[in-house]
Scaffold this motif. Structure first.
Motif, short mmCIF file in Angstrom:
data_model
loop_
_atom_site.label_atom_id
_atom_site.label_comp_id
_atom_site.label_asym_id
_atom_site.label_seq_id
_atom_site.Cartn_x
_atom_site.Cartn_y
_atom_site.Cartn_z
N ILE A 83 0.88 -1.14 -0.02
CA ILE A 83 -0.16 0.02 -0.07
C ILE A 83 0.79 1.37 0.01
O ILE A 83 1.82 1.23 0.70
CB ILE A 83 -0.91 -0.09 1.19
CG1 ILE A 83 -1.90 1.32 1.18
CG2 ILE A 83 -0.20 -0.29 2.33
CD1 ILE A 83 -2.92 1.24 2.23
N GLU A 84 0.54 2.13 -0.66
CA GLU A 84 1.21 3.55 -0.75
C GLU A 84 0.29 4.75 -0.37
O GLU A 84 -0.93 4.90 -1.37
CB GLU A 84 1.94 3.79 -2.13
CG GLU A 84 2.86 2.78 -2.54
CD GLU A 84 4.00 2.91 -1.68
OE1 GLU A 84 4.37 4.23 -1.31
OE2 GLU A 84 5.15 2.22 -1.92
N ALA A 85 0.12 5.28 0.54
CA ALA A 85 -0.87 6.51 0.81
C ALA A 85 0.04 7.73 0.70
O ALA A 85 1.27 7.99 1.15
CB ALA A 85 -1.23 6.04 2.31
N PHE A 86 -0.68 8.79 0.67
CA PHE A 86 -0.24 10.11 0.23
C PHE A 86 -0.84 11.13 1.38
O PHE A 86 -0.30 12.14 1.41
CB PHE A 86 -0.58 10.54 -1.12
CG PHE A 86 -0.29 9.32 -2.09
CD1 PHE A 86 1.14 9.18 -2.02
CD2 PHE A 86 -0.93 8.93 -3.27
CE1 PHE A 86 1.66 8.07 -3.03
CE2 PHE A 86 -0.58 7.95 -4.03
CZ PHE A 86 0.68 7.44 -3.92
N ASP A 87 -2.07 10.97 1.79
CA ASP A 87 -2.74 11.71 2.60
C ASP A 87 -3.57 11.00 3.40
O ASP A 87 -4.04 9.53 3.02
CB ASP A 87 -3.10 13.06 2.10
CG ASP A 87 -4.33 12.73 1.12
OD1 ASP A 87 -4.91 11.97 1.13
OD2 ASP A 87 -4.00 13.39 0.04
N GLU A 88 -4.61 11.50 4.16
CA GLU A 88 -5.67 10.79 4.99
C GLU A 88 -6.81 10.14 4.01
O GLU A 88 -7.52 9.38 4.35
CB GLU A 88 -6.19 11.44 6.08
CG GLU A 88 -6.71 12.78 5.60
CD GLU A 88 -7.46 13.57 6.71
OE1 GLU A 88 -8.55 13.37 7.26
OE2 GLU A 88 -6.67 14.29 7.47
N ASN A 89 -6.83 10.84 2.82
CA ASN A 89 -7.93 10.27 1.81
C ASN A 89 -7.40 9.45 0.75
O ASN A 89 -8.19 8.85 0.14
CB ASN A 89 -8.68 11.84 1.48
CG ASN A 89 -9.24 12.25 2.63
OD1 ASN A 89 -10.13 11.79 3.30
ND2 ASN A 89 -9.24 13.49 2.43
N THR A 90 -6.26 9.66 0.44
CA THR A 90 -5.62 9.06 -0.83
C THR A 90 -4.75 8.03 -0.54
O THR A 90 -3.61 8.16 0.15
CB THR A 90 -5.12 10.09 -1.79
OG1 THR A 90 -5.88 11.16 -1.67
CG2 THR A 90 -4.68 9.63 -3.03
#
Length: 285
Positions: A83-90
């Motif tokens: 998993i790669e997350a960029f902010d709390e929504n994306t």
């Protein structure tokens, strides 16, 4: 006990107590679900995402004190090992096989959009790496002797790639990648994010850098080889692995080298090896 010695003794106790109080504490959070957690992405001190088997994704927005668990609709049997997350929504998740798929959410995991899928029989995705939210690479196991590579330049909205025909990326018999920690591919920060580093495992274990060099690490069986690579400042690198079927063997499971695209790779060995099979390594400094 003399008074001065008593004062010293009390001071030592106070210092020891303060030192113990300042040590970081580990808090174990039970998911309450029968799943295997493989993917982890820490965006900042507050936002944390995780992913795993049975179509499971977790998100925290309070620094890990609490997590919200969710099942991805339509992919309840998928194994999301990276998993790669960029902010709390994306965030972007990778389903390894049947189907081998990449999904993206922009609303905190309430809905997921399929942005890429490989329908090749036996397709198997292994890992992703995003040096910046805009740029990302994905690597997958070979088909007909050719490894799978795909790239995005628009925050994971679209992906281009497939089973590469480049001679330097032809797989040997029994060679593949491990979907163990999402860290067997690293994209360098130089050269416009076009250059990546790969480590393979199985019956052959190799480093794909300027050329394909055999890694002096345990290999020869499907359970052996390199699992993870970490790179510091595009200069130094470390590779770990071993044999996950005999995970107490502490030899031939770690190598070090200087990252030099112009010269042949010269591997060195640590004075003390990790104590057994290792599936992930990260540089701190």
């Amino acid at each position: 006990m003399p008074f001065t010695r008593l004062i010293s003794f009390v001071c030592c106790l106070l210092i020891l107590q303060q030192s113990i109080a300042q040590q970081p504490a580990i808090k174990i959070l039970e998911s309450g679900k029968r799943i295997s957690i493989r993917g982890l992405s820490v965006v900042n001190d507050k936002v944390i995402w995780a992913s795993g088997s049975a179509g499971s994704v977790a998100r925290s927005t309070d620094g890990g004190n609490t997590f919200t668990w969710m099942k991805v609709t339509g992919y309840e049997r998928s194994d999301f090992r990276d998993i790669e997350a960029f902010d709390e929504n994306t965030a972007i998740i990778m389903g390894i096989t049947t189907p081998a798929v990449i999904l993206k959410t922009t609303d905190g995991g309430q809905t997921w959009k399929k942005v890429f899928e490989d329908t090749t029989k036996g397709a198997f995705f292994d890992a992703m790496d995003f040096p910046k939210p805009q740029y990302g690479w994905l690597v997958g196991d070979p088909a007909n002797g050719h490894f799978f590579l795909a790239r995005t330049t628009d925050h994971g909205e679209t992906w281009k790639g497939g089973y590469t025909n480049e001679p330097g990326l032809t797989a040997k018999d029994g060679e593949a990648f491990f979907a163990s920690s999402g860290t067997n591919i690293k994209v360098l920060n130089s050269n416009g994010y076009n250059h990546f580093v790969l480590v393979s495992g199985g019956k052959a274990s190799r480093l794909f850098l300027a050329s394909a060099d055999s890694i002096p690490i345990m290999q020869g069986k499907e359970s052996t080889g390199a699992n993870s690579i970490a790179i510091y400042n595009d200069e130094k690198a470390v590779i770990v692995g071993g044999d996950f079927s005999k995970d107490t063997i502490s030899s031939n499971n770690c190598v070090l080298f200087d990252l030099d695209l112009r010269n042949p790779t010269k591997f060195t060995f640590p004075q003390t090896n990790p104590h057994g099979y290792r599936s992930c390594v990260i540089y701190l400094n």
